[in-house]
Design an enzyme around this catalytic site. Structure first.
Site, PDB file in Angstrom:
ATOM      1  N   TYR A  36     -10.688   0.769  10.923  1.00  0.00           N
ATOM      2  CA  TYR A  36     -11.929   1.125  10.205  1.00  0.00           C
ATOM      3  C   TYR A  36     -12.279   0.142   9.100  1.00  0.00           C
ATOM      4  O   TYR A  36     -13.298   0.299   8.451  1.00  0.00           O
ATOM      5  CB  TYR A  36     -11.866   2.559   9.656  1.00  0.00           C
ATOM      6  CG  TYR A  36     -10.644   2.887   8.807  1.00  0.00           C
ATOM      7  CD1 TYR A  36     -10.544   2.434   7.508  1.00  0.00           C
ATOM      8  CD2 TYR A  36      -9.603   3.657   9.319  1.00  0.00           C
ATOM      9  CE1 TYR A  36      -9.426   2.731   6.735  1.00  0.00           C
ATOM     10  CE2 TYR A  36      -8.491   3.956   8.560  1.00  0.00           C
ATOM     11  CZ  TYR A  36      -8.397   3.488   7.261  1.00  0.00           C
ATOM     12  OH  TYR A  36      -7.294   3.774   6.500  1.00  0.00           O
ATOM     13  N   LYS A  37     -11.432  -0.857   8.873  1.00  0.00           N
ATOM     14  CA  LYS A  37     -11.737  -1.859   7.843  1.00  0.00           C
ATOM     15  C   LYS A  37     -12.489  -3.026   8.495  1.00  0.00           C
ATOM     16  O   LYS A  37     -13.604  -2.842   8.957  1.00  0.00           O
ATOM     17  CB  LYS A  37     -10.448  -2.266   7.137  1.00  0.00           C
ATOM     18  CG  LYS A  37      -9.886  -1.105   6.305  1.00  0.00           C
ATOM     19  CD  LYS A  37      -8.504  -1.354   5.746  1.00  0.00           C
ATOM     20  CE  LYS A  37      -8.044  -0.121   4.954  1.00  0.00           C
ATOM     21  NZ  LYS A  37      -6.617  -0.107   4.676  1.00  0.00           N
ATOM     22  N   PHE A  43       0.877  -1.162   0.000  1.00  0.00           N
ATOM     23  CA  PHE A  43       0.000   0.000   0.000  1.00  0.00           C
ATOM     24  C   PHE A  43       0.921   1.221   0.000  1.00  0.00           C
ATOM     25  O   PHE A  43       1.807   1.334   0.842  1.00  0.00           O
ATOM     26  CB  PHE A  43      -0.885  -0.020   1.245  1.00  0.00           C
ATOM     27  CG  PHE A  43      -2.007   0.961   1.194  1.00  0.00           C
ATOM     28  CD1 PHE A  43      -3.209   0.626   0.598  1.00  0.00           C
ATOM     29  CD2 PHE A  43      -1.868   2.234   1.735  1.00  0.00           C
ATOM     30  CE1 PHE A  43      -4.248   1.541   0.547  1.00  0.00           C
ATOM     31  CE2 PHE A  43      -2.904   3.152   1.686  1.00  0.00           C
ATOM     32  CZ  PHE A  43      -4.104   2.796   1.081  1.00  0.00           C
ATOM     33  N   ASP A  77       2.304  -4.788   8.514  1.00  0.00           N
ATOM     34  CA  ASP A  77       1.107  -3.973   8.336  1.00  0.00           C
ATOM     35  C   ASP A  77      -0.084  -4.930   8.291  1.00  0.00           C
ATOM     36  O   ASP A  77      -0.173  -5.784   7.400  1.00  0.00           O
ATOM     37  CB  ASP A  77       1.222  -3.160   7.036  1.00  0.00           C
ATOM     38  CG  ASP A  77       0.040  -2.222   6.838  1.00  0.00           C
ATOM     39  OD1 ASP A  77      -1.080  -2.566   7.264  1.00  0.00           O
ATOM     40  OD2 ASP A  77       0.227  -1.153   6.222  1.00  0.00           O
ATOM     41  N   ARG A  85     -12.237  -5.264  -6.499  1.00  0.00           N
ATOM     42  CA  ARG A  85     -11.973  -5.900  -5.219  1.00  0.00           C
ATOM     43  C   ARG A  85     -13.276  -6.198  -4.501  1.00  0.00           C
ATOM     44  O   ARG A  85     -14.154  -5.336  -4.425  1.00  0.00           O
ATOM     45  CB  ARG A  85     -11.174  -4.920  -4.361  1.00  0.00           C
ATOM     46  CG  ARG A  85      -9.880  -5.440  -3.886  1.00  0.00           C
ATOM     47  CD  ARG A  85      -9.067  -4.426  -3.132  1.00  0.00           C
ATOM     48  NE  ARG A  85      -9.777  -3.299  -2.529  1.00  0.00           N
ATOM     49  CZ  ARG A  85      -9.299  -2.594  -1.513  1.00  0.00           C
ATOM     50  NH1 ARG A  85      -8.152  -2.919  -0.972  1.00  0.00           N
ATOM     51  NH2 ARG A  85      -9.957  -1.558  -1.032  1.00  0.00           N
TER      52      ARG A  85
HETATM   53  C1  LIG Z   1      -5.879   1.079   4.489  1.00  0.00           C
HETATM   54  C2  LIG Z   1      -4.410   0.911   4.595  1.00  0.00           C
HETATM   55  C3  LIG Z   1      -3.611   1.912   5.147  1.00  0.00           C
HETATM   56  C4  LIG Z   1      -4.248   3.207   5.541  1.00  0.00           C
HETATM   57  O1  LIG Z   1      -3.429   4.100   6.144  1.00  0.00           O
HETATM   58  P1  LIG Z   1      -4.052   5.409   6.833  1.00  0.00           P
HETATM   59  O2  LIG Z   1      -2.910   5.986   7.539  1.00  0.00           O
HETATM   60  O3  LIG Z   1      -5.179   4.959   7.704  1.00  0.00           O
HETATM   61  O4  LIG Z   1      -4.581   6.295   5.750  1.00  0.00           O
HETATM   62  C5  LIG Z   1      -2.255   1.654   5.303  1.00  0.00           C
HETATM   63  N1  LIG Z   1      -1.719   0.469   4.897  1.00  0.00           N
HETATM   64  C6  LIG Z   1      -2.476  -0.492   4.327  1.00  0.00           C
HETATM   65  C7  LIG Z   1      -1.864  -1.779   3.896  1.00  0.00           C
HETATM   66  C8  LIG Z   1      -3.831  -0.283   4.142  1.00  0.00           C
HETATM   67  O5  LIG Z   1      -4.573  -1.212   3.575  1.00  0.00           O
END
Ligand SMILES: *Cc1c(COP(=O)(O)O)cnc(C)c1O
Length: 413
Positions: free
Chosen positions: A223-224, A126, A198, A372
């Protein structure tokens, strides 16, 4: 024997997690397959939010920092998330965002390997993870980055005595590919490197065993799959064995050993509290607390079993119902090698997804060509999987996705 909808109904009536769906607000006529981006609203969130606003803030005012446990909230919620990720109490705090927490643990890990100047991650990470790593190494001298690509040398081949830290997503945000946390961590440790995991796409999607797998540091969002609500605070984990030697650079007062001594010099708190930075965004913690009430009753092995059965079913149904429409399964077909999502590749993935959303099947698009679909075991039913594939078949077989209105790109895809 082709699969049928009544078989899916059968699966639902035998599903031990089925009653949990009633704990979420889900709009009528929507099949929600995007809980991997933003989880659904827990019903308990209303009363918890109102209670925090009316009672704790409205009546308690400043007293609530003590009386309502506001100051300790990052820690108390961290202890509630710990069992979901295989951590012990005192190893997790909930605060800030994933990106910010990644910066903290990555920088702390770098400082624990001062003689090494290489950092490793995946090109398909990401992007915020790569960007935050860049930001952190950019403040220091002489660091170089090695990226892993889908085809090319593997981690084993690029690890050497110069690698300080490896940052990896446990579950790939696009394809859902799952890393073997124990094996990868062991490999990195054998070369003297530390690993930051992560967990954004695995926390709440499958059982995680940070301590059993000897993880060093981890971050993730709530939040996921954890259903904490839009912008809910993230978590950060540091293994107990590292807590006294790890120094994170965002040395704000809430991570201080004695915040209310108001001294001129920073002295990190003992333990996990040093990974806090500043005043928690308290109103954002309230929905997460309600969600964790539900999570306390979830058996993670049952969760994983249902998730694998749903993603298998989705792939089988796409094969069965949508052959010849130019779809390709981009996720691993082995359920043991993926998280709780399935990605389908299609040349016109964006307009196809918009046509699906228009028909109440909500997934999302990731550039350049992926649709997705997230399968959140707490509230998605097997019949939803059937119905979603049926709508996908209609959208593709009628070419309705070619309508102009589906081609316009929104800001968030
Ligand atoms: C959703 C997600 C993020 C989000 O980062 P924020 O700091 O909350 O914007 C980071 N890493 C991964 C792998 C994600 O899927």
């Amino acid at each position: 024997m082709p699969l049928t909808r009544s078989q899916c109904e059968q699966y639902d009536s035998n599903d031990p997690l089925a009653p949990l769906r009633g704990e979420f607000v889900l709009p009528e006529d929507v099949i929600y397959l995007d809980g991997n981006s933003l989880g659904a609203l827990p019903r308990g969130a209303y009363t918890r939010v109102v209670d925090m606003v009316e009672t704790e803030w409205g009546q308690g005012l400043i007293r609530s920092w003590n009386d309502a446990g506001w100051f300790d909230k990052p820690r108390t919620l961290g202890d509630r998330i710990a069992p979901l990720i295989g951590a012990d109490p005192g190893e997790v705090v909930v605060c800030d965002s994933t990106s910010i927490n990644l910066f903290k643990v990555f920088a702390a890990a770098l400082a624990m390997r001062p003689d090494r100047k290489t950092v490793v991650s995946e090109a398909a990470s990401f992007p915020t993870d790569l960007y935050m790593m860049e930001g952190a190494t950019g403040l220091l001298d002489g660091y170089q980055r090695r990226l892993l690509y889908d085809s090319g040398p593997g981690l084993e081949d690029i690890l050497d005595q110069d690698v300080a830290v490896v940052v990896l997503s446990h579950v790939d945000y696009r394809t859902g590919r799952l890393h073997d946390m124990a094996a990868v961590t062991e490999l990195a440790h054998r070369h003297g490197a530390l690993v930051v995991w992560d967990l954004c796409h695995s926390a709440g999607a499958l059982p995680i065993h940070l301590n059993a797998d000897r993880a060093d540091f981890a971050v993730g969002c709530t939040y996921k799959y954890l259903n904490g609500g839009p912008g809910s605070p993230a978590f950060v984990y540091a293994a107990t064995r590292h807590q006294d030697t790890a120094h994170q650079p965002l040395s704000g007062w809430h991570g201080h050993a004695d915040p209310f001594a108001f001294t001129t010099d920073y002295r990190p708190a003992d333990g996990i509290d040093r990974f806090r930075c500043s005043t928690p965004h308290l109103l954002s913690y309230a929905p997460l607390e309600a969600s964790l009430d539900t999570w306390e009753r979830v058996d993670l092995d049952l969760l994983r079993a249902k998730s694998q059965k749903m993603t298998d079913l989705f792939i089988d149904l796409v094969d069965q119902e949508c052959a010849g429409f130019g779809l390709e399964v981009a996720s691993p077909r082995d359920p043991g090698a993926r998280g709780s999502q399935v990605a389908l590749r299609h040349e016109h993935a964006y307009p196809v997804m918009q046509a699906l959303i228009d028909r109440g099947v909500i997934g999302d698009f990731r550039a350049p060509d992926l649709m997705r679909f997230g399968f959140t075991p707490l509230y998605v039913r097997f019949v939803d999987v059937w119905d979603a594939v049926e709508v996908l078949r209609q959208v593709l077989s009628t070419d309705v996705w070619r309508e102009d209105r589906y081609a316009t790109r929104s800001q968030v895809t």
